[in-house]
Design a protein around this motif. Structure first.
Motif, mmCIF file in Angstrom:
data_model
loop_
_atom_site.group_PDB
_atom_site.id
_atom_site.type_symbol
_atom_site.label_atom_id
_atom_site.label_comp_id
_atom_site.label_asym_id
_atom_site.label_seq_id
_atom_site.Cartn_x
_atom_site.Cartn_y
_atom_site.Cartn_z
ATOM 1 N N GLU A 22 0.826 -1.199 0.000
ATOM 2 C CA GLU A 22 0.000 0.000 0.000
ATOM 3 C C GLU A 22 0.862 1.251 0.000
ATOM 4 N N GLY A 23 1.888 1.250 0.835
ATOM 5 C CA GLY A 23 2.791 2.394 0.901
ATOM 6 C C GLY A 23 3.508 2.629 -0.420
ATOM 7 N N LEU A 24 3.975 1.550 -1.025
ATOM 8 C CA LEU A 24 4.637 1.675 -2.329
ATOM 9 C C LEU A 24 3.667 2.220 -3.370
ATOM 10 N N THR A 25 2.441 1.713 -3.338
ATOM 11 C CA THR A 25 1.424 2.166 -4.294
ATOM 12 C C THR A 25 1.150 3.649 -4.094
ATOM 13 N N GLN A 26 1.002 4.067 -2.846
ATOM 14 C CA GLN A 26 0.735 5.482 -2.577
ATOM 15 C C GLN A 26 1.903 6.360 -3.006
ATOM 16 N N ASN A 27 3.132 5.925 -2.716
ATOM 17 C CA ASN A 27 4.308 6.695 -3.142
ATOM 18 C C ASN A 27 4.377 6.797 -4.656
ATOM 19 N N TRP A 28 4.113 5.693 -5.329
ATOM 20 C CA TRP A 28 4.149 5.696 -6.788
ATOM 21 C C TRP A 28 3.089 6.639 -7.346
ATOM 22 N N GLN A 29 1.884 6.587 -6.778
ATOM 23 C CA GLN A 29 0.809 7.442 -7.258
ATOM 24 C C GLN A 29 1.133 8.909 -7.023
ATOM 25 N N ARG A 30 1.729 9.217 -5.863
ATOM 26 C CA ARG A 30 2.122 10.594 -5.560
ATOM 27 C C ARG A 30 3.166 11.063 -6.571
ATOM 28 N N TRP A 31 4.175 10.221 -6.827
ATOM 29 C CA TRP A 31 5.208 10.583 -7.809
ATOM 30 C C TRP A 31 4.585 10.786 -9.182
ATOM 31 N N SER A 32 3.687 9.892 -9.560
ATOM 32 C CA SER A 32 3.036 9.975 -10.865
ATOM 33 C C SER A 32 2.243 11.275 -11.010
ATOM 34 N N ASN A 33 1.511 11.638 -9.980
ATOM 35 C CA ASN A 33 0.735 12.883 -10.016
ATOM 36 C C ASN A 33 1.648 14.098 -10.109
ATOM 37 N N ASP A 34 2.721 14.101 -9.316
ATOM 38 C CA ASP A 34 3.669 15.214 -9.363
ATOM 39 C C ASP A 34 4.319 15.322 -10.738
ATOM 40 N N HIS A 35 4.699 14.180 -11.300
ATOM 41 C CA HIS A 35 5.348 14.179 -12.610
ATOM 42 C C HIS A 35 4.378 14.654 -13.694
ATOM 43 N N SER A 36 3.142 14.218 -13.619
ATOM 44 C CA SER A 36 2.138 14.667 -14.597
ATOM 45 C C SER A 36 1.962 16.175 -14.527
ATOM 46 N N GLU A 37 1.934 16.702 -13.308
ATOM 47 C CA GLU A 37 1.792 18.150 -13.137
ATOM 48 C C GLU A 37 3.013 18.874 -13.710
ATOM 49 N N TYR A 38 4.198 18.322 -13.460
ATOM 50 C CA TYR A 38 5.429 18.918 -13.987
ATOM 51 C C TYR A 38 5.415 18.915 -15.516
ATOM 52 N N GLN A 39 4.984 17.823 -16.100
ATOM 53 C CA GLN A 39 4.975 17.701 -17.560
ATOM 54 C C GLN A 39 4.024 18.694 -18.221
ATOM 55 N N LYS A 40 3.017 19.151 -17.501
ATOM 56 C CA LYS A 40 2.105 20.154 -18.053
ATOM 57 C C LYS A 40 2.831 21.451 -18.360
ATOM 58 N N HIS A 41 3.938 21.690 -17.656
ATOM 59 C CA HIS A 41 4.710 22.919 -17.837
ATOM 60 C C HIS A 41 5.956 22.704 -18.685
ATOM 61 N N ASN A 42 6.172 21.486 -19.146
ATOM 62 C CA ASN A 42 7.363 21.151 -19.916
ATOM 63 C C ASN A 42 7.061 21.289 -21.409
ATOM 64 N N PRO A 43 7.646 22.274 -22.079
ATOM 65 C CA PRO A 43 7.338 22.472 -23.500
ATOM 66 C C PRO A 43 7.851 21.339 -24.388
ATOM 67 N N PHE A 44 8.722 20.484 -23.881
ATOM 68 C CA PHE A 44 9.278 19.406 -24.685
ATOM 69 C C PHE A 44 8.565 18.081 -24.486
ATOM 70 N N SER A 45 7.552 18.056 -23.630
ATOM 71 C CA SER A 45 6.822 16.806 -23.417
ATOM 72 C C SER A 45 5.772 16.640 -24.510
ATOM 73 N N ASN A 46 5.246 15.446 -24.619
ATOM 74 C CA ASN A 46 4.192 15.183 -25.603
ATOM 75 C C ASN A 46 2.840 15.653 -25.105
ATOM 76 N N ASN A 47 2.796 16.118 -23.881
ATOM 77 C CA ASN A 47 1.553 16.604 -23.305
ATOM 78 C C ASN A 47 1.229 17.956 -23.944
ATOM 79 N N LYS A 48 0.151 18.031 -24.674
ATOM 80 C CA LYS A 48 -0.180 19.251 -25.406
ATOM 81 C C LYS A 48 -1.034 20.215 -24.589
ATOM 82 N N THR A 49 -1.215 19.948 -23.297
ATOM 83 C CA THR A 49 -2.080 20.794 -22.481
ATOM 84 C C THR A 49 -1.266 21.683 -21.555
ATOM 85 N N MET A 50 -0.297 22.407 -22.101
ATOM 86 C CA MET A 50 0.478 23.318 -21.263
ATOM 87 C C MET A 50 -0.459 24.395 -20.737
#
Length: 115
Positions: A22-50
């Motif tokens: 459970e702890g590993l899952t929560q840590n992974w999900q937290r990292w994933s959410n943080d990374h997704s948020e970071y990628q929204k501001h990254n002009p070089f990512s494939n995420n087109k929703t800056m």
């Protein structure tokens, strides 16, 4: 009695295993959410929703996101370059020749050898 103890211990072992997963899952999900948020501001990512689009002349245009590593590195570099320029000016004043108009000049070779 032994059987009961084994069952209790088995459940405890199982419970600790579940909490670890459970702890590993929560840590992974937290990292994933943080990374997704970071990628929204990254002009070089494939995420087109800056989310942040500055227009030339707006405050923040051409600047890194506040609090980012890029901003910190930029401040550090600015400080370092400022110190280098001050040192260079001192060297020019010490090895250069003062002209009548008050400017100090030095030949590049002489400056290169000293700096």
């Amino acid at each position: 009695m032994e059987r009961e103890d084994a069952t209790v211990h088995g459940n405890l072992r199982n419970a600790s295993h579940v909490s670890t997963v459970e702890g590993l899952t929560q840590n992974w999900q937290r990292w994933s959410n943080d990374h997704s948020e970071y990628q929204k501001h990254n002009p070089f990512s494939n995420n087109k929703t800056m989310t942040v689009h500055f227009q030339k002349g707006q405050e923040g245009y051409g600047r890194p996101r506040e609090g980012s590593e890029t901003e910190r590195r930029g401040r550090d570099a600015h400080s370092h370059v400022g110190k280098e320029v001050q040192e260079l000016c001192l060297i020019i004043q010490s090895v250069g020749e003062r002209r009548e108009d008050g400017a100090t000049v030095v030949e590049f070779g002489k400056l290169f050898e000293r700096y």
